[in-house]
Design a protein around this motif. Structure first.
Motif, PDB file in Angstrom:
ATOM      1  N   LEU A 192       2.764 -15.956  33.258  1.00 32.34           N
ATOM      2  CA  LEU A 192       3.038 -15.252  34.507  1.00 32.34           C
ATOM      3  C   LEU A 192       1.720 -14.959  35.219  1.00 32.34           C
ATOM      4  N   ARG A 193       1.779 -14.996  36.559  1.00 35.79           N
ATOM      5  CA  ARG A 193       0.580 -14.735  37.354  1.00 35.79           C
ATOM      6  C   ARG A 193       0.854 -13.658  38.396  1.00 35.79           C
ATOM      7  N   LEU A 233       4.792 -13.402  39.046  1.00 38.91           N
ATOM      8  CA  LEU A 233       5.616 -14.597  39.210  1.00 38.91           C
ATOM      9  C   LEU A 233       5.371 -15.587  38.076  1.00 38.91           C
ATOM     10  N   ARG A 234       6.321 -16.469  37.903  1.00 42.08           N
ATOM     11  CA  ARG A 234       6.140 -17.556  36.937  1.00 42.08           C
ATOM     12  C   ARG A 234       4.996 -18.458  37.405  1.00 42.08           C
ATOM     13  N   GLU A 235       4.114 -18.820  36.483  1.00 37.28           N
ATOM     14  CA  GLU A 235       2.891 -19.521  36.862  1.00 37.28           C
ATOM     15  C   GLU A 235       3.157 -20.823  37.608  1.00 37.28           C
ATOM     16  N   GLU A 236       4.119 -21.620  37.133  1.00 31.03           N
ATOM     17  CA  GLU A 236       4.374 -22.901  37.799  1.00 31.03           C
ATOM     18  C   GLU A 236       4.744 -22.709  39.267  1.00 31.03           C
ATOM     19  N   ASP A 237       5.623 -21.736  39.532  1.00 29.54           N
ATOM     20  CA  ASP A 237       6.031 -21.479  40.908  1.00 29.54           C
ATOM     21  C   ASP A 237       4.863 -20.937  41.732  1.00 29.54           C
ATOM     22  N   LEU A 267       1.577 -21.301  41.251  1.00 33.39           N
ATOM     23  CA  LEU A 267       0.549 -22.305  41.514  1.00 33.39           C
ATOM     24  C   LEU A 267       0.954 -23.236  42.645  1.00 33.39           C
ATOM     25  N   ALA A 268       2.216 -23.634  42.651  1.00 38.56           N
ATOM     26  CA  ALA A 268       2.696 -24.526  43.705  1.00 38.56           C
ATOM     27  C   ALA A 268       2.636 -23.845  45.070  1.00 38.56           C
ATOM     28  N   ALA A 269       3.060 -22.586  45.125  1.00 41.46           N
ATOM     29  CA  ALA A 269       3.031 -21.849  46.385  1.00 41.46           C
ATOM     30  C   ALA A 269       1.606 -21.595  46.840  1.00 41.46           C
ATOM     31  N   ALA A 270       0.712 -21.323  45.889  1.00 41.10           N
ATOM     32  CA  ALA A 270      -0.695 -21.104  46.242  1.00 41.10           C
ATOM     33  C   ALA A 270      -1.326 -22.377  46.774  1.00 41.10           C
ATOM     34  N   ALA A 271      -0.990 -23.509  46.167  1.00 43.02           N
ATOM     35  CA  ALA A 271      -1.532 -24.790  46.639  1.00 43.02           C
ATOM     36  C   ALA A 271      -1.077 -25.095  48.055  1.00 43.02           C
ATOM     37  N   GLU A 277      -1.557 -16.050  47.491  1.00 42.72           N
ATOM     38  CA  GLU A 277      -2.817 -16.106  46.757  1.00 42.72           C
ATOM     39  C   GLU A 277      -2.608 -15.572  45.339  1.00 42.72           C
ATOM     40  N   LEU A 278      -3.457 -16.021  44.425  1.00 40.74           N
ATOM     41  CA  LEU A 278      -3.350 -15.595  43.030  1.00 40.74           C
ATOM     42  C   LEU A 278      -4.563 -14.773  42.638  1.00 40.74           C
ATOM     43  N   TRP A 279      -4.288 -13.693  41.896  1.00 41.54           N
ATOM     44  CA  TRP A 279      -5.388 -12.900  41.361  1.00 41.54           C
ATOM     45  C   TRP A 279      -6.088 -13.737  40.290  1.00 41.54           C
TER      46      TRP A 279
END
Length: 298
Positions: free
Chosen positions: A165-166, A239-243, A245-249, A254-256
């Motif tokens: 999770l991120r 959030l779930r990491e896979e989701d 990362l995709a949204a951040a890309a 943004e991700l902490w």
């Protein structure tokens, strides 16, 4: 008209002789004669003509013979199918699902169950993780999926995955804080989680680890809903990491940096159901779908 009468009709047609047909059917000739007469009376027309050498089909008999043969073949196939099902697992499995069905691999799992156990009925009930765990504990459900640590000794678990999770922030929010100081997350509004979801315990645990007590501006039970709220600028969410990362890309959030939280995704079931054949079948088919060793239940 009975199946045994049709069988007699077809056998007499094939043998062309009542006595020979009686031998094949292990019946007396009067019994064969009586059955043929019963069929003729039901269809309302003669099906055989007597000859010096035996019997031959009438025109009507010739027309009906292929259909009679098809019916007998279908009856045999039905019997063979019934014999193949004998001894197979039967019953109904009541299961609780949470999060997203694709995340839980529900489709492949149920497909394997229905293929291998055609007499097993699989009933799926959507709910939040806390409700599913309680329903399993109270034996209202045979099993279910749960995210987080199981607190009950009378509930057993099968570990499926350790979900990463991120912490996700709306676009541009990292510039408002110092990303190298995680306590800065306490100054930002958060999208909270319903108390009925086990994810709320995971978020609370994260806050304790970071020594923060942020303000909740909204609540959501599901990852995708939380992600939409983050994208819209409502607040921070886990959030779930896979989701994430995709949204951040895609520049949607943004991700902490360098902050990852893990949570156990498990299949849960009542401890005293471990030896139940239905439960064992459910767990057995989780192994190939999740690529994990199938635990021995006892």
């Amino acid at each position: 008209m009975e199946i045994y009468q049709l069988r007699t009709f077809v056998t007499v047609a094939q043998q062309g002789h009542l006595t020979q047909a009686a031998e094949v059917l292990h019946l007396s000739q009067p019994a064969v004669t009586a059955q043929i007469k019963a069929v003729e009376e039901e269809v309302g027309m003669p099906l055989f003509e007597r000859t010096a050498g035996g019997v031959v089909l009438t025109r009507a008999g010739q027309e009906l013979l292929p259909q009679a043969q098809e019916i007998l073949a279908a009856a045999k196939q039905l019997l063979n199918q019934a014999r193949s099902l004998k001894g197979q697992l039967t019953g109904k499995a009541q299961l609780g699902i949470t999060l997203m069905p694709d995340l839980l691999r529900i489709g492949p799992w149920v497909a394997r169950l229905t293929e291998r156990y055609p007499l097993l009925e699989v009933c799926l009930h959507q709910g939040v993780t806390g409700d599913v765990l309680n329903a399993v504990r109270k034996k209202e459900l045979d099993g279910g999926f749960y995210l987080g640590k199981n607190p009950y000794v009378n509930v057993h678990t099968v570990l499926l995955d350790n979900m990463r999770l991120r912490v996700a922030l709306p676009p541009g929010w990292l510039a408002r804080v110092q990303p190298d100081n995680s306590r800065e997350l306490g100054r930002l509004p958060w999208v909270g989680v319903s108390q009925f979801s086990s994810l709320s315990k995971i978020v609370s645990e994260l806050w304790r680890e970071l020594n923060i007590s942020p303000k909740k501006v909204s609540e959501s039970d599901y990852f995708l809903t939380s992600m939409e709220l983050v994208k819209a600028g409502v607040g921070v969410a886990l959030l779930r990491e896979e989701d994430a990362l995709a949204a951040a890309a895609a520049g949607e959030l943004e991700l902490w940096p360098d902050l990852v939280k893990t949570a156990e995704l498990q299949f849960v079931f009542a401890a005293d159901k471990a030896t139940d054949p239905v439960l064992q079948a459910l767990v057995g088919e989780l192994g190939p779908v999740w690529h994990i060793p199938v635990p021995e239940l006892q």
